[in-house]
Design a protein around this motif. Structure first.
Motif, mmCIF file in Angstrom:
data_model
loop_
_atom_site.group_PDB
_atom_site.id
_atom_site.type_symbol
_atom_site.label_atom_id
_atom_site.label_comp_id
_atom_site.label_asym_id
_atom_site.label_seq_id
_atom_site.Cartn_x
_atom_site.Cartn_y
_atom_site.Cartn_z
ATOM 1 N N GLY A 48 1.427 1.735 0.535
ATOM 2 C CA GLY A 48 1.131 2.435 -0.715
ATOM 3 C C GLY A 48 1.201 3.940 -0.544
ATOM 4 O O GLY A 48 0.915 4.480 0.535
ATOM 5 N N ASP A 49 1.578 4.604 -1.620
ATOM 6 C CA ASP A 49 1.718 6.062 -1.584
ATOM 7 C C ASP A 49 0.412 6.763 -1.243
ATOM 8 O O ASP A 49 0.410 7.726 -0.475
ATOM 9 N N ALA A 50 -0.699 6.299 -1.796
ATOM 10 C CA ALA A 50 -1.980 6.979 -1.568
ATOM 11 C C ALA A 50 -2.332 6.991 -0.083
ATOM 12 O O ALA A 50 -2.742 8.028 0.454
ATOM 13 N N HIS A 51 -2.160 5.860 0.586
ATOM 14 C CA HIS A 51 -2.478 5.800 2.018
ATOM 15 C C HIS A 51 -1.557 6.735 2.809
ATOM 16 O O HIS A 51 -2.026 7.523 3.629
ATOM 17 N N VAL A 52 -0.255 6.634 2.561
ATOM 18 C CA VAL A 52 0.700 7.455 3.313
ATOM 19 C C VAL A 52 0.465 8.925 3.022
ATOM 20 O O VAL A 52 0.503 9.759 3.939
ATOM 21 N N ASP A 53 0.192 9.274 1.782
ATOM 22 C CA ASP A 53 -0.087 10.675 1.437
ATOM 23 C C ASP A 53 -1.321 11.196 2.178
ATOM 24 O O ASP A 53 -1.321 12.329 2.662
ATOM 25 N N ARG A 54 -2.371 10.358 2.294
ATOM 26 C CA ARG A 54 -3.576 10.765 3.044
ATOM 27 C C ARG A 54 -3.258 11.008 4.513
ATOM 28 O O ARG A 54 -3.681 12.005 5.099
ATOM 29 N N VAL A 55 -2.490 10.108 5.101
ATOM 30 C CA VAL A 55 -2.132 10.245 6.518
ATOM 31 C C VAL A 55 -1.268 11.485 6.723
ATOM 32 O O VAL A 55 -1.489 12.257 7.663
ATOM 33 N N GLU A 56 -0.307 11.670 5.857
ATOM 34 C CA GLU A 56 0.581 12.833 5.981
ATOM 35 C C GLU A 56 -0.193 14.150 5.805
ATOM 36 O O GLU A 56 0.052 15.113 6.519
ATOM 37 N N ALA A 57 -1.137 14.175 4.881
ATOM 38 C CA ALA A 57 -1.928 15.390 4.654
ATOM 39 C C ALA A 57 -2.828 15.708 5.839
ATOM 40 O O ALA A 57 -3.115 16.879 6.115
ATOM 41 N N ALA A 58 -3.263 14.676 6.554
ATOM 42 C CA ALA A 58 -4.162 14.874 7.706
ATOM 43 C C ALA A 58 -3.391 15.129 8.996
ATOM 44 O O ALA A 58 -3.996 15.493 10.008
ATOM 45 N N LYS A 59 -2.084 14.968 8.971
ATOM 46 C CA LYS A 59 -1.256 15.132 10.169
ATOM 47 C C LYS A 59 -1.304 16.580 10.633
ATOM 48 O O LYS A 59 -1.248 17.503 9.822
ATOM 49 N N ASP A 60 -1.429 16.758 11.940
ATOM 50 C CA ASP A 60 -1.401 18.107 12.502
ATOM 51 C C ASP A 60 -0.458 18.124 13.703
ATOM 52 O O ASP A 60 0.216 17.133 13.992
ATOM 53 N N ALA A 61 -0.420 19.248 14.408
ATOM 54 C CA ALA A 61 0.508 19.394 15.534
ATOM 55 C C ALA A 61 0.249 18.359 16.621
ATOM 56 O O ALA A 61 1.174 17.939 17.324
ATOM 57 N N HIS A 76 -3.979 -3.448 7.017
ATOM 58 C CA HIS A 76 -2.907 -4.399 6.731
ATOM 59 C C HIS A 76 -3.348 -5.502 5.777
ATOM 60 O O HIS A 76 -2.516 -6.041 5.036
ATOM 61 N N ILE A 77 -4.624 -5.831 5.758
ATOM 62 C CA ILE A 77 -5.108 -6.780 4.749
ATOM 63 C C ILE A 77 -4.991 -6.142 3.368
ATOM 64 O O ILE A 77 -4.555 -6.789 2.416
ATOM 65 N N ARG A 78 -5.358 -4.860 3.257
ATOM 66 C CA ARG A 78 -5.174 -4.155 1.980
ATOM 67 C C ARG A 78 -3.695 -4.124 1.580
ATOM 68 O O ARG A 78 -3.344 -4.322 0.433
ATOM 69 N N ALA A 79 -2.848 -3.849 2.572
ATOM 70 C CA ALA A 79 -1.412 -3.731 2.309
ATOM 71 C C ALA A 79 -0.791 -5.058 1.884
ATOM 72 O O ALA A 79 0.256 -5.066 1.227
ATOM 73 N N ALA A 80 -1.432 -6.165 2.228
ATOM 74 C CA ALA A 80 -0.877 -7.479 1.870
ATOM 75 C C ALA A 80 -0.662 -7.606 0.363
ATOM 76 O O ALA A 80 0.218 -8.352 -0.077
ATOM 77 N N ARG A 81 -1.446 -6.864 -0.427
ATOM 78 C CA ARG A 81 -1.236 -6.876 -1.885
ATOM 79 C C ARG A 81 0.180 -6.444 -2.232
ATOM 80 O O ARG A 81 0.736 -6.869 -3.245
ATOM 81 N N ASN A 82 0.763 -5.571 -1.409
ATOM 82 C CA ASN A 82 2.087 -5.024 -1.682
ATOM 83 C C ASN A 82 3.216 -5.844 -1.072
ATOM 84 O O ASN A 82 4.384 -5.577 -1.359
ATOM 85 N N THR A 83 2.885 -6.801 -0.215
ATOM 86 C CA THR A 83 3.927 -7.560 0.476
ATOM 87 C C THR A 83 4.070 -8.986 -0.033
ATOM 88 O O THR A 83 4.994 -9.680 0.366
ATOM 89 N N GLY A 84 3.134 -9.420 -0.849
ATOM 90 C CA GLY A 84 3.170 -10.787 -1.352
ATOM 91 C C GLY A 84 2.364 -11.768 -0.519
ATOM 92 O O GLY A 84 2.288 -12.943 -0.851
ATOM 93 N N ALA A 85 1.755 -11.301 0.575
ATOM 94 C CA ALA A 85 0.887 -12.184 1.367
ATOM 95 C C ALA A 85 -0.417 -12.377 0.598
ATOM 96 O O ALA A 85 -1.033 -11.419 0.150
ATOM 97 N N THR A 86 -0.806 -13.619 0.429
ATOM 98 C CA THR A 86 -1.994 -13.940 -0.363
ATOM 99 C C THR A 86 -3.232 -14.050 0.524
ATOM 100 O O THR A 86 -3.139 -14.084 1.761
ATOM 101 N N ARG A 87 -4.369 -14.162 -0.116
ATOM 102 C CA ARG A 87 -5.610 -14.389 0.632
ATOM 103 C C ARG A 87 -5.537 -15.711 1.397
ATOM 104 O O ARG A 87 -6.036 -15.812 2.512
ATOM 105 N N SER A 88 -4.887 -16.678 0.811
ATOM 106 C CA SER A 88 -4.692 -17.949 1.497
ATOM 107 C C SER A 88 -3.830 -17.761 2.750
ATOM 108 O O SER A 88 -4.114 -18.332 3.804
ATOM 109 N N ASP A 89 -2.768 -16.965 2.636
ATOM 110 C CA ASP A 89 -1.927 -16.660 3.799
ATOM 111 C C ASP A 89 -2.744 -15.994 4.898
ATOM 112 O O ASP A 89 -2.607 -16.316 6.084
ATOM 113 N N ILE A 90 -3.587 -15.053 4.493
ATOM 114 C CA ILE A 90 -4.414 -14.326 5.457
ATOM 115 C C ILE A 90 -5.397 -15.280 6.129
ATOM 116 O O ILE A 90 -5.578 -15.251 7.351
#
Length: 132
Positions: A20-33, A81-95
């Motif tokens: 998701g964009d929000a997660h990646v944006d947070r990581v990118e904003a916190a990235k340092d040298a 990755h459990i949160r990300a499963a919403r974006n990949t089609g993996a269900t709670r049953s799959d998990i």
């Protein structure tokens, strides 16, 4: 564009689709040298190469990743990755099935802890949905 640059660009697209964009944006904003080389490496290698391969759909990669993270006891990454499963089609049953598999092949304590993490994430996601 070099092959490395292409793989990085593909990696960023795949990373955003899965996490998701929000997660990646947070990581990118916190990235340092200090951690920028690490972030670049995982974007190119994990997301641009491995997660972007066409042989398995993102759902299958999610299930395998969740089982591996559970087996290794990496709870923070597991929750992500459990949160990300919403974006990949993996269900709670799959998990659940991945964690049952983990119990047999990696041990009950690893799966027990992972199930607690999954339930906590599901509660958080349910709470977020209820507030919307």
């Amino acid at each position: 564009m070099t092959n490395s640059a292409n793989r990085y660009a593909q990696g960023m697209r795949t990373r955003r689709q899965v996490l998701g964009d929000a997660h990646v944006d947070r990581v990118e904003a916190a990235k340092d040298a200090f951690d920028a080389p690490f972030q670049d490496m995982i974007t190119e290698a994990a997301w641009g190469h491995l997660w972007s391969r066409p042989e398995w759909p993102a759902r299958d990669r999610s299930i395998v990743t969740i089982a591996l993270l559970a087996a290794l006891g990496h709870q923070e990454e597991l929750a992500m990755h459990i949160r990300a499963a919403r974006n990949t089609g993996a269900t709670r049953s799959d998990i659940r099935e991945a964690l049952l598999h983990t119990a047999i092949y990696a041990g009950v304590p690893a799966a027990n802890t992972a199930i607690k993490t999954a339930k906590q994430v599901f509660d958080e996601l349910d709470g977020e949905e209820a507030r919307q």
